[in-house]
Scaffold this motif. Sequence first.
Motif, PDB file in Angstrom:
ATOM      1  N   LEU A   1      42.698 -47.274  -0.069  1.00 22.34           N
ATOM      2  CA  LEU A   1      42.611 -47.932  -1.372  1.00 22.34           C
ATOM      3  C   LEU A   1      43.970 -47.987  -2.062  1.00 22.34           C
ATOM      4  O   LEU A   1      44.277 -48.946  -2.791  1.00 22.34           O
ATOM      5  N   LYS A   2      44.780 -46.978  -1.824  1.00 21.64           N
ATOM      6  CA  LYS A   2      46.112 -46.938  -2.428  1.00 21.64           C
ATOM      7  C   LYS A   2      47.038 -47.963  -1.774  1.00 21.64           C
ATOM      8  O   LYS A   2      47.852 -48.621  -2.450  1.00 21.64           O
ATOM      9  N   MET A   3      46.884 -48.105  -0.428  1.00 22.79           N
ATOM     10  CA  MET A   3      47.753 -49.034   0.308  1.00 22.79           C
ATOM     11  C   MET A   3      47.305 -50.479   0.165  1.00 22.79           C
ATOM     12  O   MET A   3      48.110 -51.395   0.309  1.00 22.79           O
ATOM     13  N   ALA A   4      46.004 -50.739  -0.092  1.00 22.33           N
ATOM     14  CA  ALA A   4      45.506 -52.125  -0.190  1.00 22.33           C
ATOM     15  C   ALA A   4      44.751 -52.299  -1.496  1.00 22.33           C
ATOM     16  O   ALA A   4      43.523 -52.446  -1.506  1.00 22.33           O
ATOM     17  N   PRO A   5      45.441 -52.249  -2.624  1.00 21.28           N
ATOM     18  CA  PRO A   5      44.756 -52.387  -3.913  1.00 21.28           C
ATOM     19  C   PRO A   5      44.161 -53.783  -4.106  1.00 21.28           C
ATOM     20  O   PRO A   5      44.771 -54.785  -3.720  1.00 21.28           O
ATOM     21  N   GLY A   6      42.961 -53.830  -4.646  1.00 21.69           N
ATOM     22  CA  GLY A   6      42.319 -55.100  -4.963  1.00 21.69           C
ATOM     23  C   GLY A   6      41.599 -55.755  -3.819  1.00 21.69           C
ATOM     24  O   GLY A   6      40.943 -56.784  -4.021  1.00 21.69           O
ATOM     25  N   GLU A   7      41.689 -55.214  -2.588  1.00 24.90           N
ATOM     26  CA  GLU A   7      41.031 -55.864  -1.452  1.00 24.90           C
ATOM     27  C   GLU A   7      39.568 -55.426  -1.313  1.00 24.90           C
ATOM     28  O   GLU A   7      38.725 -56.207  -0.907  1.00 24.90           O
ATOM     29  N   VAL A   8      39.276 -54.185  -1.604  1.00 20.43           N
ATOM     30  CA  VAL A   8      37.916 -53.654  -1.420  1.00 20.43           C
ATOM     31  C   VAL A   8      37.072 -54.025  -2.629  1.00 20.43           C
ATOM     32  O   VAL A   8      37.478 -53.837  -3.785  1.00 20.43           O
TER      33      VAL A   8
ATOM     34  N   GLU B   1      34.429 -39.785  -7.851  1.00 18.96           N
ATOM     35  CA  GLU B   1      35.107 -39.347  -9.078  1.00 18.96           C
ATOM     36  C   GLU B   1      36.598 -39.662  -9.010  1.00 18.96           C
ATOM     37  O   GLU B   1      37.195 -40.089 -10.013  1.00 18.96           O
ATOM     38  N   ARG B   2      37.229 -39.489  -7.844  1.00 23.75           N
ATOM     39  CA  ARG B   2      38.655 -39.815  -7.711  1.00 23.75           C
ATOM     40  C   ARG B   2      38.865 -41.325  -7.820  1.00 23.75           C
ATOM     41  O   ARG B   2      39.851 -41.787  -8.424  1.00 23.75           O
TER      42      ARG B   2
END
Length: 800
Positions: free
Chosen positions: A712-719, A738-739
């Motif tokens: 999620l950190k490496m591909a923001p906005g894709e999921v 929670e994270r």
Amino acid sequence: MQRTETLTASDMIFLIPIYLGTEKQVYSVEEVCEILSKPSPVPIYSAWQFMLGHGIVGGKLHSGQEEGALAAKMALQVMAGETPAQIPVVNKFNDPYLFDYPVLKRFKIPENKLPLGSTLINEPLSFYTINKQIVWISLSGFFLLVFVLVLLATSIVQKRSVEMQIKNQLSFLRILMDTIPLPLSYKGVDGRYLGCNLAFEQWFGVARHDLLENPDHPLARRFDSAERHLLAKPGILSFETDMLDALDNTHGVIVSKATYKDAKGEVAGVVEAIQDITLRREAERALRRSEAMLQLVLNNIPQLVYWKDKNLNYLGVNRSFLDFFGLERPEQIVGQRVSAILPPDAVASAEEVNRRVLTSGHSVHRREWSLAFPGRPRVSLEMTIVPLHDEAGEVVGVLGTAEDVTAKISLERQLLQSQKMEAIGALAGGIAHDFNNILTSIINSTELALMDIPEGSDTALDLERTLKAARRGAQLVQQILTFSRPSQEGFSPTDMAEVAQDALAIFAATLPRNITLSRRIEVHPAIAFANPTQIHQIVMNLCANAFQAMRATGGHMAIQLSKVDLDDLQAEMLNIAPGRYLRLSVTDSGPGIPPEIMDRIFDPFFTTKAKGEGTGLGLAVVHGIVTSHHGGLRVASQPGQGASFEIYLPKHDDFDPTTPAALPEGPVRKGCEHVLFVEDDEDQLRVIPRVLELMGYRVTAKGSAAQALEYLKMAPGEVEIVVTDFDMPGMSGVELAERMHVAAPDIPVILVSGRRSSLTEAERAGNIRTVLLKPYNGEDLARAIGQVLETGPASCPQSS
């Protein structure tokens, strides 16, 4: 000796005598035992009586004499012509329990931990035994003095007899009079005081020497008409009057005067005794108050209290005793034996223990005794019986107390059952969770395989049977989860009367003719906050259990629904809160439940049915459902008298209806969104992404929560949505959500779990939109994704 010095408190020594022939000087076993025991920091034990008193603690000790006698007897039998096969084998001896008192004290071993009937050697003699003559002389003098005081204080007639016996014994009179609390004095024929006691001095505030040596003392001239009459006509006069003491306080007194004669028989003077009636009356009132208080205390003691004479006839009982045996007054039992109140089968044991205390003089403490009265449940009493002694130390009766520990034993058993069920539930829940993972992989892999082969082929039929068996396994897992972690999902205000009627309508149609069914619904509507399906399951399982008990012999089954109010004690025995409950009872007239399996009937997979006739989960599921409903369960059964199961559920007004709401089911949705699937199980990590891809979704699979956060950190906005397992090593699915709620709050999360407890855990994270319970298939997962994505803006058109 060197090895002994290294022993610790967790060690012990067991000394075994071995005899070897030798011509040298050797130590005897007793000497070895004494040498070892003196420096030994740990107790020494042995199996032989001859070593007791030489340093061993003691125990169940052999003397060797009984074995020798038996061996000699057997030898004579063989010599008489009997074969060894005809002689029975002896493998048990009545060895006594013997202990050395100094050794017990040295190692601080309490005597109350010894077996009942143990004998102590080297026990120090008591003071009474050592000084028996001194004690008897002291007791005799004391009781003589008490006897004289009672005679003088309580009866005027007794005082007259004593006063007549002490004439001409002035030397003894001076000593005796000073010990008597009544003011006493005597005068000569001239009216002068010849003597008085200390009580007289204190009463009138005078010194004896002033009174006797001063004929002009105002009190010395006190010579009334009664004394003159007695001097003229010897005799005894007693009258009541008022008199002032040294502090000028007025007392009502009885004055007794009598003439006394010298050795020649001539009148020598007058004796006077003053008895303070006020003090006596106060003492009598105090005695009455004390007796009333003692009786009040006895009557308010919850334990049963009784005392008997030497013939074991009742002398008195308290109110708890009367209430327990259904008596109105103590007179109904006083003077009678125990056979008047106990069942015939219990009289012998009751008489035996009381007789043993009476003859031995030793108390019996905390002996458990079980009683069964006709028409009453069996009760357990904890008895303590002590001997009663008279002034001479002789045993003249027994005093017994009994406490009804039926509830205590029930609570202890309930606690053990609760702990056992909790442990079994935790184990079953863990196993069910693993089965859910396995079944999820089997179901989804089988569905994928069915898509790749022709419909109707032999392989397809085999796979369909596999899928059907897996779904049956999933239903069994759900039963296990209902027992181990019953949830409150689907709870709502439910009319138990209506649910019971519906269940009985179905069940009654299946009963054979040799079993009759009666129902008694005393409250309608009977509203409880419950899961209707689970209540229906309770009724069906209990009825099925009753049917199985009567299937061979026939009988009658009774179902009753009523309303009860449980007080603190009743609720405590059921391990629930006091209040108003709905009671559902199912009673059968079958053979009853054997006592040896009563504690196991709610264990999962325990069954008395033949192999293949049941899973043993019926009653376990009932127990789990009742627990989840904050209710109680009670079983009553006597062999040959049937069994009764009672279910207690709180009424709706007494129950907190706060439960997590279940999401409604929706249609299967196909889409093209990007799904991040997080699962530590390798089989599901391979299968579930393929299932989702066949429905049009783009899937990225990760094997841990840490890998998912990194992606999620490496591909923001894709999921666009995250599907994560609940149980994962390192970081759970809830912790992952929670994270994510901090790093990517707009991404919804679906939590997948095989545990119903995750429903509560999911509330911690605000971005978890729903919980999907295992096992599940592709349609279940697609439906859940569709429900979550349709609540927000769609990122692509939905496929038809």
